[in-house]
Design a protein around this motif. Structure first.
Motif, mmCIF file in Angstrom:
data_model
loop_
_atom_site.group_PDB
_atom_site.id
_atom_site.type_symbol
_atom_site.label_atom_id
_atom_site.label_comp_id
_atom_site.label_asym_id
_atom_site.label_seq_id
_atom_site.Cartn_x
_atom_site.Cartn_y
_atom_site.Cartn_z
ATOM 1 N N PRO A 117 6.494 -12.750 2.145
ATOM 2 C CA PRO A 117 5.065 -11.999 1.615
ATOM 3 C C PRO A 117 5.247 -11.139 2.772
ATOM 4 C CG PRO A 117 5.581 -14.700 1.668
ATOM 5 C CD PRO A 117 6.884 -14.446 1.506
ATOM 6 N N GLU A 118 5.530 -10.845 3.484
ATOM 7 C CA GLU A 118 5.307 -10.065 4.935
ATOM 8 C C GLU A 118 5.631 -9.120 4.170
ATOM 9 O OE1 GLU A 118 4.386 -7.852 8.255
ATOM 10 O OE2 GLU A 118 3.222 -10.258 7.134
ATOM 11 N N LEU A 119 7.038 -8.557 3.187
ATOM 12 C CA LEU A 119 7.446 -7.368 3.217
ATOM 13 C C LEU A 119 6.352 -6.877 2.090
ATOM 14 C CD1 LEU A 119 11.816 -8.165 2.462
ATOM 15 C CD2 LEU A 119 10.386 -6.469 4.549
ATOM 16 N N ARG A 120 6.296 -7.581 1.419
ATOM 17 C CA ARG A 120 4.982 -7.817 -0.586
ATOM 18 C C ARG A 120 3.872 -6.267 0.400
ATOM 19 N NH1 ARG A 120 5.915 -9.243 -5.052
ATOM 20 N NH2 ARG A 120 7.377 -10.945 -6.080
ATOM 21 N N ARG A 121 3.938 -7.529 1.395
ATOM 22 C CA ARG A 121 2.235 -6.467 2.196
ATOM 23 C C ARG A 121 2.589 -5.286 2.882
ATOM 24 N NH1 ARG A 121 0.338 -4.985 6.403
ATOM 25 N NH2 ARG A 121 2.017 -5.399 7.618
ATOM 26 N N GLN A 122 3.350 -5.226 3.132
ATOM 27 C CA GLN A 122 3.496 -3.805 4.071
ATOM 28 C C GLN A 122 4.334 -2.875 2.976
ATOM 29 O OE1 GLN A 122 7.649 -4.712 6.435
ATOM 30 N NE2 GLN A 122 6.018 -5.880 8.141
ATOM 31 N N HIS A 123 4.499 -3.342 2.125
ATOM 32 C CA HIS A 123 4.883 -2.606 0.914
ATOM 33 C C HIS A 123 3.995 -2.436 0.243
ATOM 34 C CE1 HIS A 123 9.407 -3.552 0.463
ATOM 35 N NE2 HIS A 123 9.209 -3.421 1.961
ATOM 36 N N ASP A 124 2.970 -2.780 -0.427
ATOM 37 C CA ASP A 124 1.507 -2.736 -0.978
ATOM 38 C C ASP A 124 0.599 -2.058 0.579
ATOM 39 O OD1 ASP A 124 -0.045 -3.666 -3.049
ATOM 40 O OD2 ASP A 124 -1.270 -4.357 -0.950
ATOM 41 N N GLU A 125 0.589 -2.034 1.620
ATOM 42 C CA GLU A 125 0.362 -0.786 2.501
ATOM 43 C C GLU A 125 0.527 0.467 1.934
ATOM 44 O OE1 GLU A 125 -2.715 0.500 4.715
ATOM 45 O OE2 GLU A 125 -3.281 -1.894 3.823
ATOM 46 N N THR A 126 1.833 0.533 1.975
ATOM 47 C CA THR A 126 2.188 1.241 2.195
ATOM 48 C C THR A 126 2.056 2.474 0.968
ATOM 49 O OG1 THR A 126 4.486 0.976 4.061
ATOM 50 C CG2 THR A 126 4.898 2.941 2.471
ATOM 51 N N ARG A 127 2.516 1.819 -0.144
ATOM 52 C CA ARG A 127 1.496 2.558 -1.676
ATOM 53 C C ARG A 127 -0.147 2.729 -1.374
ATOM 54 N NH1 ARG A 127 2.182 1.085 -6.998
ATOM 55 N NH2 ARG A 127 2.453 2.860 -7.051
ATOM 56 N N ARG A 128 -0.458 1.820 -0.707
ATOM 57 C CA ARG A 128 -2.170 2.449 -0.802
ATOM 58 C C ARG A 128 -2.614 3.997 -0.308
ATOM 59 N NH1 ARG A 128 -5.066 -1.598 0.309
ATOM 60 N NH2 ARG A 128 -3.645 -3.212 1.372
ATOM 61 N N SER A 129 -2.210 3.227 1.129
ATOM 62 C CA SER A 129 -2.142 4.116 2.204
ATOM 63 C C SER A 129 -1.791 6.129 2.078
ATOM 64 C CB SER A 129 -1.760 4.153 3.796
ATOM 65 O OG SER A 129 -1.134 3.467 4.009
ATOM 66 N N GLY A 130 -0.140 5.196 1.617
ATOM 67 C CA GLY A 130 0.478 6.815 1.358
ATOM 68 C C GLY A 130 0.682 7.558 2.987
ATOM 69 N N LYS A 131 0.593 6.525 3.906
ATOM 70 C CA LYS A 131 0.883 6.543 5.095
ATOM 71 C C LYS A 131 1.862 6.190 6.287
ATOM 72 C CE LYS A 131 -3.984 8.029 6.627
ATOM 73 N NZ LYS A 131 -3.593 9.517 6.001
ATOM 74 N N ALA A 132 2.331 6.464 6.558
ATOM 75 C CA ALA A 132 4.280 5.600 7.462
ATOM 76 C C ALA A 132 3.011 4.728 8.195
ATOM 77 C CB ALA A 132 4.774 7.366 8.410
ATOM 78 N N SER A 133 4.222 3.917 8.864
ATOM 79 C CA SER A 133 4.381 2.511 9.721
ATOM 80 C C SER A 133 5.310 2.235 10.239
ATOM 81 C CB SER A 133 2.915 1.678 8.614
ATOM 82 O OG SER A 133 3.992 0.692 8.067
ATOM 83 N N ALA A 134 4.925 1.772 11.051
ATOM 84 C CA ALA A 134 5.955 0.857 11.964
ATOM 85 C C ALA A 134 5.952 -0.321 12.370
ATOM 86 C CB ALA A 134 6.671 2.101 12.971
ATOM 87 N N SER A 135 7.102 -1.254 12.350
ATOM 88 C CA SER A 135 7.211 -2.449 12.802
ATOM 89 C C SER A 135 7.893 -2.870 13.739
ATOM 90 C CB SER A 135 7.108 -3.445 11.862
ATOM 91 O OG SER A 135 5.809 -3.205 10.769
ATOM 92 N N CYS A 136 8.005 -3.779 14.831
ATOM 93 C CA CYS A 136 8.946 -4.229 15.394
ATOM 94 C C CYS A 136 9.173 -6.152 14.901
ATOM 95 C CB CYS A 136 8.866 -3.838 16.694
ATOM 96 S SG CYS A 136 10.017 -4.578 18.294
#
Length: 190
Positions: A117-136
């Motif tokens: 679920p977290e991977l799906r959320r991250q991928h969806d957010e990256t597709r929608r925003s078109g911006k780089a993001s980072a997690s730890c």
């Protein structure tokens, strides 16, 4: 050397083999707080116009990513229908870590399944925003070492409007759980 660690308020989840159960912590971190290799990958993506979605897969050269993190790099072809998402590139260190080569497979077949679920959320957010993001992410590994895993997501666009791929550059380090001393994890030759 101290490293940024996820906060302790993240959800706990089961983790990969060799780790204790229910000990994963996750948080988003500022891109500036990342290790030098991930900063270099970010700089390369920015130099190609990534921040304007001007960087296409055909222009992105994986060999420009620092050699130390190339084996732990992933490229995901992404679509409106997430069930179509597939790993285009799966670094050799990821095979070692996950116990199988997932090239051509769905990112949502990864173990542990409770990360999906977290991977799906991250991928969806990256597709929608078109911006780089980072997690730890951090979790305890036996005996007494904390495994710190950084993930940098870089969107690519074949048409300049829609995200068509996500390059995920990861770097992992091991830290003694008690004193925070860090030793880089080496993934071996390419």
């Amino acid at each position: 050397m101290k490293v940024p660690r996820p906060d302790t308020n993240g959800e706990n989840r089961n983790q990969m083999p060799g780790t204790r159960e229910d000990n994963l912590r996750h948080s988003f971190v500022a891109l500036d707080d990342f290790p030098v290799n991930l900063k270099a990958a970010l700089g390369y993506w920015q130099s190609l116009g990534g921040e304007r979605l001007s960087c296409a897969w055909r222009d992105f050269e994986l060999v420009e990513i620092p050699a130390e993190v190339l084996p732990s790099t992933l490229v995901i072809d992404v679509f409106d229908d997430q069930s179509q998402n597939r790993f285009r590139y799966w670094g050799s260190a990821m095979t070692e870590l996950h116990g199988r080569d997932m090239t051509g497979m769905s990112p949502y077949e990864i173990n542990p399944a409770d990360m999906v679920p977290e991977l799906r959320r991250q991928h969806d957010e990256t597709r929608r925003s078109g911006k780089a993001s980072a997690s730890c992410y951090a979790f305890q590994r036996d005996p007494g070492f904390e495994h710190i895993h950084y993930a940098l997501r870089l969107p690519l666009s074949d048409d300049g409007r829609n995200v068509s791929q996500i390059v995920v550059v990861t770097e992992s380090i091991e830290a003694e759980a008690d004193d925070g001393a860090v030793a880089p994890r080496t993934f071996g030759p390419l």
